[in-house]
Design a protein around this motif. Sequence first.
Motif, mmCIF file in Angstrom:
data_model
loop_
_atom_site.group_PDB
_atom_site.id
_atom_site.type_symbol
_atom_site.label_atom_id
_atom_site.label_comp_id
_atom_site.label_asym_id
_atom_site.label_seq_id
_atom_site.Cartn_x
_atom_site.Cartn_y
_atom_site.Cartn_z
ATOM 1 N N LYS A 253 0.797 -1.227 0.000
ATOM 2 C CA LYS A 253 0.000 0.000 0.000
ATOM 3 C C LYS A 253 0.835 1.285 0.000
ATOM 4 C CE LYS A 253 -3.834 -2.401 1.127
ATOM 5 N NZ LYS A 253 -5.172 -2.344 0.552
ATOM 6 N N GLN B 6 4.809 2.304 -3.350
ATOM 7 C CA GLN B 6 4.867 2.960 -4.663
ATOM 8 C C GLN B 6 5.332 4.410 -4.524
ATOM 9 O OE1 GLN B 6 2.167 1.973 -3.050
ATOM 10 N NE2 GLN B 6 0.270 2.728 -3.939
ATOM 11 N N CYS B 7 5.216 4.999 -3.336
ATOM 12 C CA CYS B 7 5.709 6.368 -3.133
ATOM 13 C C CYS B 7 6.858 6.440 -2.125
ATOM 14 C CB CYS B 7 4.581 7.270 -2.654
ATOM 15 S SG CYS B 7 3.234 7.435 -3.848
ATOM 16 N N ALA C 138 8.056 10.708 -2.530
ATOM 17 C CA ALA C 138 7.768 10.929 -1.109
ATOM 18 C C ALA C 138 9.033 10.663 -0.303
ATOM 19 C CB ALA C 138 6.649 9.990 -0.670
ATOM 20 N N PRO C 139 9.101 11.159 0.923
ATOM 21 C CA PRO C 139 10.274 10.850 1.737
ATOM 22 C C PRO C 139 10.338 9.345 2.030
ATOM 23 C CG PRO C 139 8.621 12.095 3.015
ATOM 24 C CD PRO C 139 8.122 12.011 1.620
ATOM 25 N N MET D 111 10.382 5.879 3.993
ATOM 26 C CA MET D 111 9.579 5.587 5.186
ATOM 27 C C MET D 111 10.406 5.658 6.463
ATOM 28 S SD MET D 111 6.455 5.400 5.520
ATOM 29 C CE MET D 111 5.141 4.533 4.696
ATOM 30 N N ILE E 17 8.496 11.450 12.785
ATOM 31 C CA ILE E 17 7.291 11.510 13.609
ATOM 32 C C ILE E 17 7.655 11.223 15.066
ATOM 33 C CG2 ILE E 17 5.036 10.431 14.064
ATOM 34 C CD1 ILE E 17 4.843 9.964 11.050
ATOM 35 N N PHE F 289 -1.109 9.113 15.016
ATOM 36 C CA PHE F 289 -0.840 10.164 14.034
ATOM 37 C C PHE F 289 -0.853 9.589 12.625
ATOM 38 C CE2 PHE F 289 2.019 12.377 11.180
ATOM 39 C CZ PHE F 289 1.571 13.690 11.264
ATOM 40 N N TYR G 96 7.522 17.811 -2.674
ATOM 41 C CA TYR G 96 6.728 16.578 -2.831
ATOM 42 C C TYR G 96 5.252 16.864 -3.086
ATOM 43 C CZ TYR G 96 10.567 14.057 -0.430
ATOM 44 O OH TYR G 96 11.764 13.514 -0.064
ATOM 45 N N VAL H 72 1.547 17.742 -0.865
ATOM 46 C CA VAL H 72 0.959 17.004 0.266
ATOM 47 C C VAL H 72 0.592 15.596 -0.206
ATOM 48 C CG1 VAL H 72 -0.892 16.961 1.983
ATOM 49 C CG2 VAL H 72 0.022 19.135 1.193
ATOM 50 N N MET H 73 0.704 14.661 0.689
ATOM 51 C CA MET H 73 0.356 13.275 0.364
ATOM 52 C C MET H 73 -1.124 13.171 0.002
ATOM 53 S SD MET H 73 0.831 9.970 2.719
ATOM 54 C CE MET H 73 -0.485 8.813 2.945
ATOM 55 N N PRO H 74 -1.441 12.479 -1.114
ATOM 56 C CA PRO H 74 -2.867 12.290 -1.435
ATOM 57 C C PRO H 74 -3.512 11.357 -0.407
ATOM 58 C CG PRO H 74 -1.440 11.292 -3.133
ATOM 59 C CD PRO H 74 -0.535 11.891 -2.112
ATOM 60 N N MET I 8 5.719 0.086 11.248
ATOM 61 C CA MET I 8 6.637 1.225 11.012
ATOM 62 C C MET I 8 7.514 1.514 12.225
ATOM 63 S SD MET I 8 4.336 4.058 9.011
ATOM 64 C CE MET I 8 5.448 5.439 9.343
HETATM 65 C C1 HEC Z 1 0.760 8.501 -3.924
HETATM 66 C C2 HEC Z 1 1.971 8.577 -3.107
HETATM 67 C C3 HEC Z 1 1.867 8.176 -1.648
HETATM 68 C C4 HEC Z 1 1.364 6.989 -1.127
HETATM 69 C C5 HEC Z 1 0.726 5.818 -1.861
HETATM 70 C C6 HEC Z 1 1.611 7.053 0.302
HETATM 71 N N1 HEC Z 1 2.191 8.248 0.633
HETATM 72 FE FE1 HEC Z 1 2.678 8.889 2.509
HETATM 73 N N2 HEC Z 1 3.366 10.655 1.770
HETATM 74 C C7 HEC Z 1 3.429 10.981 0.423
HETATM 75 C C8 HEC Z 1 4.055 12.291 0.314
HETATM 76 C C9 HEC Z 1 4.292 13.030 -1.002
HETATM 77 C C10 HEC Z 1 4.379 12.744 1.616
HETATM 78 C C11 HEC Z 1 5.134 14.030 2.009
HETATM 79 C C12 HEC Z 1 4.246 15.205 2.133
HETATM 80 C C13 HEC Z 1 3.380 15.132 3.337
HETATM 81 O O1 HEC Z 1 3.906 15.114 4.462
HETATM 82 O O2 HEC Z 1 2.157 15.105 3.156
HETATM 83 C C14 HEC Z 1 3.892 11.688 2.504
HETATM 84 C C15 HEC Z 1 3.955 11.786 3.893
HETATM 85 C C16 HEC Z 1 3.512 10.798 4.749
HETATM 86 C C17 HEC Z 1 3.439 10.950 6.183
HETATM 87 C C18 HEC Z 1 3.726 12.207 6.994
HETATM 88 C C19 HEC Z 1 5.188 12.455 7.186
HETATM 89 C C20 HEC Z 1 5.506 13.616 8.125
HETATM 90 O O3 HEC Z 1 6.700 13.767 8.399
HETATM 91 O O4 HEC Z 1 4.621 14.330 8.577
HETATM 92 C C21 HEC Z 1 3.015 9.751 6.674
HETATM 93 C C22 HEC Z 1 2.776 9.385 8.120
HETATM 94 C C23 HEC Z 1 2.820 8.859 5.554
HETATM 95 N N3 HEC Z 1 3.121 9.527 4.393
HETATM 96 C C24 HEC Z 1 2.442 7.534 5.649
HETATM 97 C C25 HEC Z 1 2.062 6.747 4.569
HETATM 98 C C26 HEC Z 1 1.584 5.391 4.694
HETATM 99 C C27 HEC Z 1 1.504 4.595 5.985
HETATM 100 C C28 HEC Z 1 1.262 4.962 3.425
HETATM 101 C C29 HEC Z 1 0.675 3.622 3.015
HETATM 102 C C30 HEC Z 1 -0.601 3.294 3.625
HETATM 103 C C31 HEC Z 1 1.528 6.058 2.526
HETATM 104 N N4 HEC Z 1 2.029 7.117 3.246
HETATM 105 C C32 HEC Z 1 1.260 6.019 1.160
HETATM 106 C C33 HEC Z 1 2.982 10.208 -0.625
HETATM 107 C C34 HEC Z 1 2.391 8.949 -0.526
#
Ligand code: HEC
Length: 234
Positions: A35, A38-39, A54-55, A57, A64, A83, A106, A108-110, A128
Motif C-alpha cells: 500500500k 509505490q511512493c 515521497a520521503p 519511510m 514523527i 498520528f 513533494y 501534500v500526500m494524497p 513502522m
Molecule cells: C501517492 C503517493 C503516496 C502513497 C501511496 C503514500 N504516501 Fe505517505 N506521503 C506521500 C508524500 C508526497 C508525503 C510528504 C508530504 C506530506 O507530508 O504530506 C507523505 C507523507 C507521509 C506521512 C507524513 C510524514 C511527516 O513527516 O509528517 C506519513 C505518516 C505517511 N506519508 C504515511 C504513509 C503510509 C503509511 C502509506 C501507506 C498506507 C503512505 N504514506 C502512502 C505520498 C504517498
Amino acid sequence: MRKKIILSILSALLFIGCNTQHKPRLDGKKLIEKKCSQCHNLDLPPKTFEDEKAPPMMAVAFHIRDFIKAPNESEKVPRAISFVKDYVIKPSVSKSFCDKHSLESYGVMPSQKGKVSEDELEAIAEYMFEHFTLKNLNDAQALQNKLNAMPKGERLALQNNCLSCHKVDKKIVGPSFKTIANTKGNSEKSLIQSIHNGSKGKYASSNGAIMPAFKSLSDDDLKIIVEWILSFKK
Ligand code: HEC
Ligand code: HEC
C-alpha cells in the motif's frame, strides 16, 4: 450412528476452534509493501532518488517519533501510531511534520481513504515503529559494512545460503571449501557445473548428504564464487 454424531460434533468443535484461535494477525510488512511502497522507499538504510515521490519511510518514522508530543517516552509510539492512522486518511499541510521545503517539492500526500482499511493501517503503523528504529538501522549498517569488507565470492556464498552447509576450513553438512579446493581433479569448470547441477556421492565424508542444484545463480556469480573457493588451494 452414534459414532457419526460424535464425529460431527468433534469436527464442529474443531472448526469453531479454528475460527476463534486463528484470527489472522495482519502482516504490517506485507501491507506496507503493497500500500505504501509505490511512493515511500522502504529500505533500511533508505535509498533516495532524484525524482522520488515521497520521503523514505525510515525518514517518516524517525521524524514523527522525534516531533510527536507525548507526556513520556512510553506514550510516544502509541501517539505516533495514532498520528499515522489519521494522517494517511486526512493528510494536510498543517499536520505534516515535513519541513516547508520538502512539502513544496513533494506536494501534500494524497489521501489513501478507501485504499487501506483501519485495521490494515493499524498493522502498517505498528510495523513502522517496530521496524524503523535506530537499533535496526545500526544493525543493518553494521551488516552492510561487514558485507562490503568481504571478498565478493564470500558475500555471494553468504547471501545464497551456501554457508549454512559449508565452512572454509571445517566440514559441516558439506565438505569444507579448503577440502574442495584441494581435491584432485577439481577445476573451475567442474565446480561451476556441480553448483549449477548439484552433486552427490562424490565425497565420502558427506555420508550421503547431497548438494542441491543452484540453477538461478548467474554465470558471473558462479565464476566469482568458484574463484573464491579455489583461492583456498594450497
Ligand atoms: C501517492 C503517493 C503516496 C502513497 C501511496 C503514500 N504516501 Fe505517505 N506521503 C506521500 C508524500 C508526497 C508525503 C510528504 C508530504 C506530506 O507530508 O504530506 C507523505 C507523507 C507521509 C506521512 C507524513 C510524514 C511527516 O513527516 O509528517 C506519513 C505518516 C505517511 N506519508 C504515511 C504513509 C503510509 C503509511 C502509506 C501507506 C498506507 C503512505 N504514506 C502512502 C505520498 C504517498
Ligand atoms: C543443503 C546443504 C548445502 C548447501 C545449501 C550448499 N551445499 Fe555445496 N555441497 C553440499 C554437500 C553435501 C556436498 C558434497 C556432495 C557430494 O558428496 O557429492 C557439496 C559440495 C559442494 C561442492 C563440491 C562439488 C564438486 O564437484 O566437488 C561445491 C563447489 C559446493 N558444494 C559449493 C556450494 C555453493 C557455492 C553453495 C551455495 C550456492 C552450496 N555449495 C550450497 C551441501 C550443500
